[in-house]
Design an enzyme around this catalytic site. Structure first.
Site, PDB file in Angstrom:
ATOM      1  N   HIS A   1      -7.656  -5.337  -1.340  1.00  0.00           N
ATOM      2  CA  HIS A   1      -6.192  -4.510  -1.315  1.00  0.00           C
ATOM      3  C   HIS A   1      -5.370  -5.555  -0.365  1.00  0.00           C
ATOM      4  CE1 HIS A   1      -3.738  -1.260  -1.335  1.00  0.00           C
ATOM      5  NE2 HIS A   1      -3.804  -1.021   0.191  1.00  0.00           N
TER       6      HIS A   1
ATOM      7  N   SER B   1       0.773  -1.066   0.030  1.00  0.00           N
ATOM      8  CA  SER B   1       0.008  -0.019  -0.112  1.00  0.00           C
ATOM      9  C   SER B   1       0.876   1.034   0.011  1.00  0.00           C
ATOM     10  CB  SER B   1      -0.960  -0.095   1.094  1.00  0.00           C
ATOM     11  OG  SER B   1      -2.082   1.000   1.121  1.00  0.00           O
TER      12      SER B   1
ATOM     13  N   ASP C   1      -8.882  -5.091  -6.252  1.00  0.00           N
ATOM     14  CA  ASP C   1      -8.321  -4.020  -5.248  1.00  0.00           C
ATOM     15  C   ASP C   1      -9.279  -2.731  -5.469  1.00  0.00           C
ATOM     16  OD1 ASP C   1      -7.332  -2.254  -3.707  1.00  0.00           O
ATOM     17  OD2 ASP C   1      -5.165  -3.067  -3.991  1.00  0.00           O
TER      18      ASP C   1
END
Length: 710
Positions: free
Chosen positions: A687, A580, A655
């Site tokens: 995600h 991320s 995602d």
């Protein structure tokens, strides 16, 4: 040094080394940290309302126990089989049970709601929500439940009838759900008033928000699934707050006083149900006003307070009301540089700044029944702990938890006792009851569940940030057979973004267990919490504004300098991995600090901030129209020609947080630049890659590092 002491220390380490005979598997490291290796704790602890009695579970949640501070052995209150017989239900444990009052439990399987009186041993079905219901929210008296179906809001009334609060035919108008992509501390979309006279809810109009396509490969042929995704600088959600009157069956709506796409957040009810408090934040997120509205009419009453900041203002906590008989409230603010507590009248007058700490207040735990003391948790002066404090309404503050560490605290009704479970660098878990005189009763002290395993140690130190003055905390994990005369490769694990703190004073120091597995493969695993990360105050975090990646990388490079200063580090074999924001950091370090790392693995990375969601992205970067230079500087696509070494990009194909366009755009740029790299998708994962597939993910990541960091 005393020879006897030397002999004892040598004997201790020899015994410890021979005692560690088992080897962690990667499956252990990924899946078992909070399962097989979960420390012994008191499970399901709850104070019984208005008493010093408390409940907890035994037999993995199949037996409910009753105890009190003067008799902590506990007696069996009821078994799960008794409850299931009385309710004609099939509950598998007491997990999730709530107390309705001092003798009544509320159970739910997600659709059906029951109450059970453990004095009479009888129970009833309260209500049943329909298939497809979501966001179920019980009212304070736990006899009504509100929920959403599709884009509308409903509740089940006392006659067990389904009542429609909204009836929107436009699917783009969504009621009762979280909005603003759960920024600003938003975790729910349904808010019962204290006496259930009203039902407030968020409503978002996302008809102008762009559709973003995700591919469902489980269908034949593949099916296009559109989500609403407001990218930075583009059309966003337009919010309202609805207030439904259960008696009149009428709804009034509250709109932003500013632009239609301003944010409405941190909704709270006054104890007398007369008013709703709502924080309004402008789209630019540099101006916040806390407004008061009449619950009956929806009319604006007054602005209670206002805050502005050239970087950002980010309210994350609703107003807290210490007393059930007063509308005076406590507000969180970091206007003095750290999150502190301020006591206001409902007229908007500051009565008292309750705390003035140079460290972060994290949350309010509650107040005593006299409303004379407020209990809260904060990081403490070193920024790595979670400690409990109390403060009077006159501002006298007292530390409640005497041991440094990461504490979970629950106060009883009058503040005479509190439950405290904590861990720290040397304590796997310790559970206490503490009285008003700080006398501790130990309920459970967990052994070290890793004592029979070959595991290294974690060293916590500080280094200076790139500004030369700020202290940064580091964590270095070494293998169990560490030999300072050898040279070790290093894996740097990075996140580096706002709201996250990777290194804490908890057992394993905030590290994931797979890091200790990696150390046993002959690696050092290093982390530094750079400026821009969480829990260190506004100045520490907000230095990143408008230039994401710059100061973060500068600090990470100071971490690299520190590693290179260690005689046992092989500076030619450094690798980096993150997910991320950590994926953004990994790609940025590989491309903007070329030659530093031989290998990088970036999971779910932001690669170009213009593709990211407006709520988060505009807070930290503004918009491309306002800050094109900053967007260009942060854009990893602009640096592909600099790649040296091996880079693996990973993404979940479904995602919906960092959409796969980020990685695909970067891959396209690498191809155009004739640069080789590697890409691995996780089909239909969002995600985060979860479940058993996470073992596959971490094996992919770590094997890639070991194969290429040479």
């Amino acid at each position: 040094m005393n020879k006897n002491l030397i002999a004892f220390v040598s004997f201790f380490f020899i015994v410890s080394a021979f005692g560690q005979t088992k080897e962690l598997t990667l499956e252990d490291g990924v899946m078992q940290q909070y399962r097989a290796f979960r420390p012994d704790q008191v499970l399901g602890f709850q104070w019984v309302p208005e008493s010093n009695n408390y409940l907890y579970f035994e037999e993995l949640g199949r037996k409910l126990m009753l105890a009190n501070p003067k008799d902590t052995k506990g007696t069996e209150l009821v078994s799960l089989s008794e409850v299931n017989t009385a309710l004609n239900s099939e509950f598998r444990s007491f997990w999730g049970v709530e107390l309705k009052d001092a003798s009544t439990l509320v159970f739910s399987d997600g659709a059906k709601y029951y109450d059970y009186n453990f004095t009479t041993k009888k129970g009833n079905l309260i209500t049943t929500t329909p298939d497809g219901a979501a966001g179920q929210t019980l009212n304070p008296s736990k006899d009504l439940v509100a929920f959403t179906e599709a884009n509308n809001l409903y509740f089940i009334g006392k006659n067990n009838s389904k009542v429609a609060v909204t009836a929107e035919t436009n699917s783009g108008i969504v009621s009762g759900q979280t909005y603003a992509r759960s920024e600003f501390g938003i975790t729910q979309g349904i808010f019962w008033s204290p006496k259930s006279t009203y039902l407030a809810f968020y409503q978002k109009d996302e008809t102008e928000v762009a559709d973003y396509p995700l591919l469902d490969i489980n269908e034949t042929p593949g099916k296009l699934v559109n989500i609403k995704y407001p990218m930075i600088g583009q059309k966003s959600e337009k919010p309202r707050v609805g207030v439904y009157n259960l008696a009149t069956k009428q709804t009034v709506f509250i709109r932003p006083k500013g632009a239609a796409d301003a944010y409405l957040t941190n909704l709270s009810w006054t104890p007398d149900e007369q008013f709703v408090l709502i924080a309004e934040v402008n789209r630019e997120q540099n101006d916040m006003s806390l407004h008061l509205y009449d619950a009956e009419t929806g009319a604006f009453v007054r602005t209670l307070l206002n805050e502005k900041n050239d970087r950002w203002v980010e309210p994350e906590h609703p107003a807290f009301f210490p007393s059930a008989t007063s509308n005076n409230f406590v507000w969180f603010s970091e206007k003095d540089g750290f999150q502190n507590l301020y006591y206001y009248s409902i007229e908007g007058k500051l009565i008292k700044q309750l705390t003035a700490n140079q460290f972060v207040t994290k949350s309010i735990l509650g107040a005593n029944t006299k409303a004379s003391e407020i209990y809260f948790e904060a990081t403490g002066p070193d920024g790595m702990n979670t400690l409990a404090y109390k403060v009077t309404l006159k501002g006298k503050q007292t530390l409640l938890t005497k041991n440094n560490g990461t504490h979970t605290v629950m106060m009883n009704h009058d503040g005479t006792y509190f439950f405290d479970e904590y861990s720290n660098h040397t304590t796997p878990s310790k559970t206490l009851l503490v009285d008003a005189k700080s006398k501790e009763t130990v309920l459970v002290e967990s052994p070290n569940k890793y004592k029979d395993y070959k595991m290294g140690v974690s060293e916590i130190k500080t280094i200076k940030a790139a500004d030369g003055t700020t202290d940064l905390v580091t964590r270095l994990i070494k293998p169990s057979n560490f030999d300072a005369s050898k040279k070790y490769p290093v894996l740097v694990y990075v996140y580096g973004g706002p709201h996250a703190q990777l290194i804490t004073n908890s057992y394993l120091d905030g590290a994931s267990l797979w890091m200790y597995w990696m150390a046993e493969q002959g690696y050092l695993v290093f982390t530094v919490d750079n400026r821009g990360s969480g829990e260190r105050g506004f100045a520490f975090e907000s230095v990143i504004h408008g230039r994401l990646g710059v100061h973060e990388m500068d600090d990470q490079m100071k971490g690299v300098d520190y590693l290179k200063s260690l005689p046992y580090v092989d500076a030619s074999r450094l690798a980096v991995h993150g997910w991320s924001f950590g994926g953004f950091m990994t790609t940025s370090l590989m491309l903007r600090k070329p030659g530093t790392f031989t290998t990088g693995v970036a999971g779910g990375p932001v690669t170009d901030w213009k593709y990211y969601e407006a709520m988060y992205g505009e807070r930290y970067m503004d918009t491309p129209a306002e800050n094109q230079k900053g967007f260009d500087e942060a854009n990893t696509l602009n640096y592909v020609q600099n790649l040296e070494g091996k880079l693996l990009l990973i993404h979940g194909t479904a995602d919906d947080v960092v959409v796969m366009q980020h990685n695909l755009a970067l891959v396209k740029k690498f191809i155009e630049a004739e640069k080789q790299m590697d890409f691995f998708p996780y089909p239909m994962h969002k995600h985060n890659v979860g479940g058993k597939d996470r073992v596959h993910l971490m094996r992919k990541v770590l094997q890639y590092v070991m194969d290429n960091n040479k």
